[in-house]
Scaffold this motif. Structure first.
Motif, PDB file in Angstrom:
ATOM      1  N   GLY A 136       0.818  -1.208   0.000  1.00 15.90           N
ATOM      2  CA  GLY A 136       0.000   0.000   0.000  1.00 15.90           C
ATOM      3  C   GLY A 136       0.851   1.256   0.000  1.00 15.90           C
ATOM      4  N   ASN A 137       2.133   1.101  -0.358  1.00 13.08           N
ATOM      5  CA  ASN A 137       3.074   2.219  -0.300  1.00 13.08           C
ATOM      6  C   ASN A 137       2.913   3.097  -1.533  1.00 13.08           C
ATOM      7  OD1 ASN A 137       5.230   3.857   0.459  1.00 13.08           O
ATOM      8  ND2 ASN A 137       6.528   2.124   1.032  1.00 13.08           N
ATOM      9  N   TRP A 138       3.699   4.150  -1.578  1.00 23.73           N
ATOM     10  CA  TRP A 138       3.741   5.030  -2.729  1.00 23.73           C
ATOM     11  C   TRP A 138       4.297   4.282  -3.937  1.00 23.73           C
ATOM     12  CZ3 TRP A 138       2.457  10.318  -2.940  1.00 23.73           C
ATOM     13  CH2 TRP A 138       2.079  10.897  -1.719  1.00 23.73           C
ATOM     14  N   ARG A 139       3.930   4.780  -5.121  1.00 21.69           N
ATOM     15  CA  ARG A 139       4.529   4.317  -6.367  1.00 21.69           C
ATOM     16  C   ARG A 139       5.279   5.508  -6.964  1.00 21.69           C
ATOM     17  NH1 ARG A 139       2.725  -0.463  -8.583  1.00 21.69           N
ATOM     18  NH2 ARG A 139       2.015  -1.817  -6.914  1.00 21.69           N
ATOM     19  N   ILE A 140       6.555   5.325  -7.218  1.00 22.48           N
ATOM     20  CA  ILE A 140       7.404   6.430  -7.665  1.00 22.48           C
ATOM     21  C   ILE A 140       8.011   6.100  -9.020  1.00 22.48           C
ATOM     22  CG2 ILE A 140       9.411   7.855  -7.103  1.00 22.48           C
ATOM     23  CD1 ILE A 140       8.974   7.031  -4.141  1.00 22.48           C
ATOM     24  N   VAL A 141       7.924   7.058  -9.938  1.00 26.03           N
ATOM     25  CA  VAL A 141       8.545   6.914 -11.256  1.00 26.03           C
ATOM     26  C   VAL A 141       9.592   8.010 -11.405  1.00 26.03           C
ATOM     27  CG1 VAL A 141       8.216   7.032 -13.755  1.00 26.03           C
ATOM     28  CG2 VAL A 141       6.512   5.882 -12.323  1.00 26.03           C
ATOM     29  N   ILE A 142      10.825   7.616 -11.696  1.00 30.34           N
ATOM     30  CA  ILE A 142      11.909   8.563 -11.972  1.00 30.34           C
ATOM     31  C   ILE A 142      12.164   8.539 -13.476  1.00 30.34           C
ATOM     32  CG2 ILE A 142      14.339   9.128 -11.605  1.00 30.34           C
ATOM     33  CD1 ILE A 142      14.153   7.811  -8.850  1.00 30.34           C
ATOM     34  N   ILE A 143      11.999   9.677 -14.129  1.00 30.86           N
ATOM     35  CA  ILE A 143      12.251   9.783 -15.572  1.00 30.86           C
ATOM     36  C   ILE A 143      13.596  10.458 -15.748  1.00 30.86           C
ATOM     37  CG2 ILE A 143      11.361  10.576 -17.785  1.00 30.86           C
ATOM     38  CD1 ILE A 143       8.604  10.796 -16.485  1.00 30.86           C
ATOM     39  N   ASP A 144      14.571   9.724 -16.275  1.00 27.63           N
ATOM     40  CA  ASP A 144      15.976  10.129 -16.171  1.00 27.63           C
ATOM     41  C   ASP A 144      16.750  10.027 -17.494  1.00 27.63           C
ATOM     42  OD1 ASP A 144      18.526  10.634 -15.236  1.00 27.63           O
ATOM     43  OD2 ASP A 144      18.776   8.654 -14.330  1.00 27.63           O
ATOM     44  N   PRO A 145      16.911  11.179 -18.213  1.00 29.78           N
ATOM     45  CA  PRO A 145      16.159  12.419 -18.046  1.00 29.78           C
ATOM     46  C   PRO A 145      14.989  12.463 -19.021  1.00 29.78           C
ATOM     47  CG  PRO A 145      18.001  12.848 -19.486  1.00 29.78           C
ATOM     48  CD  PRO A 145      18.026  11.357 -19.159  1.00 29.78           C
ATOM     49  N   ALA A 146      14.042  13.349 -18.741  1.00 26.47           N
ATOM     50  CA  ALA A 146      12.883  13.498 -19.615  1.00 26.47           C
ATOM     51  C   ALA A 146      13.280  14.077 -20.967  1.00 26.47           C
ATOM     52  CB  ALA A 146      11.833  14.382 -18.942  1.00 26.47           C
ATOM     53  N   ASP A 147      14.460  14.712 -21.039  1.00 25.47           N
ATOM     54  CA  ASP A 147      14.963  15.239 -22.310  1.00 25.47           C
ATOM     55  C   ASP A 147      15.087  14.136 -23.355  1.00 25.47           C
ATOM     56  OD1 ASP A 147      15.451  16.936 -20.224  1.00 25.47           O
ATOM     57  OD2 ASP A 147      17.498  17.411 -20.752  1.00 25.47           O
ATOM     58  N   ASP A 148      15.274  12.881 -22.908  1.00 30.28           N
ATOM     59  CA  ASP A 148      15.488  11.768 -23.825  1.00 30.28           C
ATOM     60  C   ASP A 148      14.192  11.135 -24.322  1.00 30.28           C
ATOM     61  OD1 ASP A 148      18.203  12.069 -23.629  1.00 30.28           O
ATOM     62  OD2 ASP A 148      18.490  10.484 -22.150  1.00 30.28           O
ATOM     63  N   LEU A 149      13.042  11.599 -23.844  1.00 32.63           N
ATOM     64  CA  LEU A 149      11.776  11.066 -24.321  1.00 32.63           C
ATOM     65  C   LEU A 149      11.567  11.466 -25.785  1.00 32.63           C
ATOM     66  CD1 LEU A 149       9.519  12.132 -21.305  1.00 32.63           C
ATOM     67  CD2 LEU A 149      10.079   9.769 -21.894  1.00 32.63           C
ATOM     68  N   ASN A 150      11.251  10.503 -26.655  1.00 26.02           N
ATOM     69  CA  ASN A 150      10.860  10.913 -28.001  1.00 26.02           C
ATOM     70  C   ASN A 150       9.422  11.423 -27.942  1.00 26.02           C
ATOM     71  OD1 ASN A 150       9.092   8.672 -28.167  1.00 26.02           O
ATOM     72  ND2 ASN A 150      10.587   7.430 -29.279  1.00 26.02           N
ATOM     73  N   ARG A 151       8.911  11.937 -29.065  1.00 27.09           N
ATOM     74  CA  ARG A 151       7.618  12.618 -29.017  1.00 27.09           C
ATOM     75  C   ARG A 151       6.500  11.691 -28.540  1.00 27.09           C
ATOM     76  NH1 ARG A 151       5.347  17.163 -30.136  1.00 27.09           N
ATOM     77  NH2 ARG A 151       7.349  18.036 -30.775  1.00 27.09           N
ATOM     78  N   ASN A 152       6.458  10.468 -29.050  1.00 29.55           N
ATOM     79  CA  ASN A 152       5.399   9.539 -28.638  1.00 29.55           C
ATOM     80  C   ASN A 152       5.495   9.208 -27.155  1.00 29.55           C
ATOM     81  OD1 ASN A 152       4.280   9.405 -31.204  1.00 29.55           O
ATOM     82  ND2 ASN A 152       5.483   7.609 -31.804  1.00 29.55           N
ATOM     83  N   ALA A 153       6.716   9.036 -26.676  1.00 28.54           N
ATOM     84  CA  ALA A 153       6.909   8.733 -25.260  1.00 28.54           C
ATOM     85  C   ALA A 153       6.502   9.920 -24.387  1.00 28.54           C
ATOM     86  CB  ALA A 153       8.371   8.363 -25.005  1.00 28.54           C
ATOM     87  N   ALA A 154       6.847  11.135 -24.838  1.00 26.75           N
ATOM     88  CA  ALA A 154       6.484  12.337 -24.085  1.00 26.75           C
ATOM     89  C   ALA A 154       4.969  12.483 -23.993  1.00 26.75           C
ATOM     90  CB  ALA A 154       7.100  13.569 -24.744  1.00 26.75           C
ATOM     91  N   ASN A 155       4.279  12.212 -25.078  1.00 29.96           N
ATOM     92  CA  ASN A 155       2.818  12.300 -25.063  1.00 29.96           C
ATOM     93  C   ASN A 155       2.198  11.242 -24.154  1.00 29.96           C
ATOM     94  OD1 ASN A 155       2.514  14.512 -26.822  1.00 29.96           O
ATOM     95  ND2 ASN A 155       2.704  13.200 -28.622  1.00 29.96           N
ATOM     96  N   ALA A 156       2.826  10.064 -24.118  1.00 23.44           N
ATOM     97  CA  ALA A 156       2.324   8.993 -23.249  1.00 23.44           C
ATOM     98  C   ALA A 156       2.507   9.359 -21.779  1.00 23.44           C
ATOM     99  CB  ALA A 156       3.040   7.680 -23.573  1.00 23.44           C
ATOM    100  N   ILE A 157       3.659   9.955 -21.442  1.00 24.90           N
ATOM    101  CA  ILE A 157       3.891  10.393 -20.061  1.00 24.90           C
ATOM    102  C   ILE A 157       2.898  11.484 -19.688  1.00 24.90           C
ATOM    103  CG2 ILE A 157       5.474  11.847 -18.699  1.00 24.90           C
ATOM    104  CD1 ILE A 157       6.151   8.957 -18.438  1.00 24.90           C
TER     105      ILE A 157
END
Length: 341
Positions: free
Chosen positions: A136-157
């Motif tokens: 029942g703990n927190w769920r944490i997502v680290i995006i490292d770095p978000a600069d590397d997201l391509n356009r489709n990935a950025a839209n999904a995030i």
């Protein structure tokens, strides 16, 4: 969740394993107070130059949250993670079901890190949140770095950020937040980290046991510009020699200048030279940008425009060369010729 060690520089400590952070006491205090208030933002954009401790801070904060899942009873400061604590051991082993680290994946065919974070990687976040947490703990997502997201990935995030699950925390890292989708930035609380001051740099480098050459110490610290990653690239990857050769090339002319061009191109096209190649390209981009700004402030708008256009042209040329796997040495010779023309 599986934790990759790919991409960690020689001589560095993987952020998930690093128990010390220097120079960002105010940012740590802010995160601790914000979390303890129970009113913290569900997404924090940790921004600043590469190699100053953003990922280390993110893992420290994640460790803090998972160790103290009730914000109201959490300490008012981030403590150094205890490597023997079960939470720390789980994170280090990539065995925590409460943390997902999104970064550029390794290509199974080549064994090299891919050039972008793809939408397939982001889909892991959907599966991650769909799982039922046994604690029942927190769920944490680290995006490292978000600069590397391509356009489709950025839209999904973005879709996940727009409707975050309960007890979800996003720690979004960025070296250049201006390049992120404005809609992603608008859904995050910005936290700006500054370059490390000289004292923090000394402490961080001492922790790594990085011995700076006595005759190049001042040069390395100046060129590192408060970044531990840059210092490692300068010392462990020959970056300081490359930049000194570049300065000598810019000051030379005729056959001597041409000789320096070939020396630099040879070094940057060597096998396993991806790190120093990327380091030099970053330096060259900064050099051209700084030159354009300096000329503009002096009122020399024609030459300022020339360097600004040159920077854009070179970046496009390098992007095309990488996409089509063109000869690195010839590409770099063309780039250096354009800079000195």
């Amino acid at each position: 969740m599986s934790e990759e060690r790919a991409g960690v520089l020689d001589g560095a400590i993987a952020p998930v394993l690093n128990t010390r952070l220097y120079g960002h006491e105010e940012a740590e205090a802010f995160l601790a107070r914000s979390y303890r208030s129970g009113k913290g933002h569900h997404a924090v954009l940790i921004e600043g130059p590469e190699g100053i401790g953003k990922a280390t801070l993110a893992f420290r904060f994640a460790n803090h949250i998972l160790r103290y899942p009730d914000p109201l009873t959490a300490p008012d400061r981030l403590e150094d993670p205890d490597p023997t604590h079960p939470i720390s051991r789980q994170l280090a082993a990539g065995a925590s079901h409460n943390l997902l680290h999104l970064s550029r994946p390794v290509d199974e065919k080549t064994g090299r890190v891919k050039s972008a974070i793809t939408v397939d990687e982001v889909r892991k976040a959907g599966h991650f949140f769909a799982q039922t947490s046994g604690t029942g703990n927190w769920r944490i997502v680290i995006i490292d770095p978000a600069d590397d997201l391509n356009r489709n990935a950025a839209n999904a995030i973005l879709k996940i950020l727009e409707e975050p699950p309960k007890r979800a925390m996003f720690l979004v890292l960025s070296h250049a937040p201006g390049k992120l989708l404005p809609t992603i930035r608008s859904r995050c609380l910005p936290l700006r980290l500054q370059e490390l001051n000289p004292q923090a740099m000394d402490q961080a480098l001492a922790q790594l046991g990085l011995a700076l050459p006595g005759d190049k110490r001042e040069s390395v610290l100046r060129l590192a510009r408060g970044s531990v990653a840059r210092a490692l690239k300068l010392v462990n990857y020959g970056g300081v020699d490359i930049l000194e050769a570049f300065e000598a090339m810019m000051a030379a002319s005729g056959p001597s200048q041409r000789k320096m061009m070939f020396k630099i191109a040879d070094a940057l096209s060597a096998k396993d030279g991806e790190v120093v190649h990327g380091f030099f390209v970053e330096h060259l981009t900064d050099y051209l940008g700084d030159t354009a700004r300096t000329l503009a402030l002096r009122g020399d708008l024609d030459n300022a425009d020339h360097f600004a256009r040159l920077s854009s042209s070179i970046n496009e040329q390098l992007t095309v060369a990488a996409a089509y796997n063109l000869d690195k040495k010839q590409t770099m010779l063309d780039v250096l010729s354009a800079v000195t023309r």
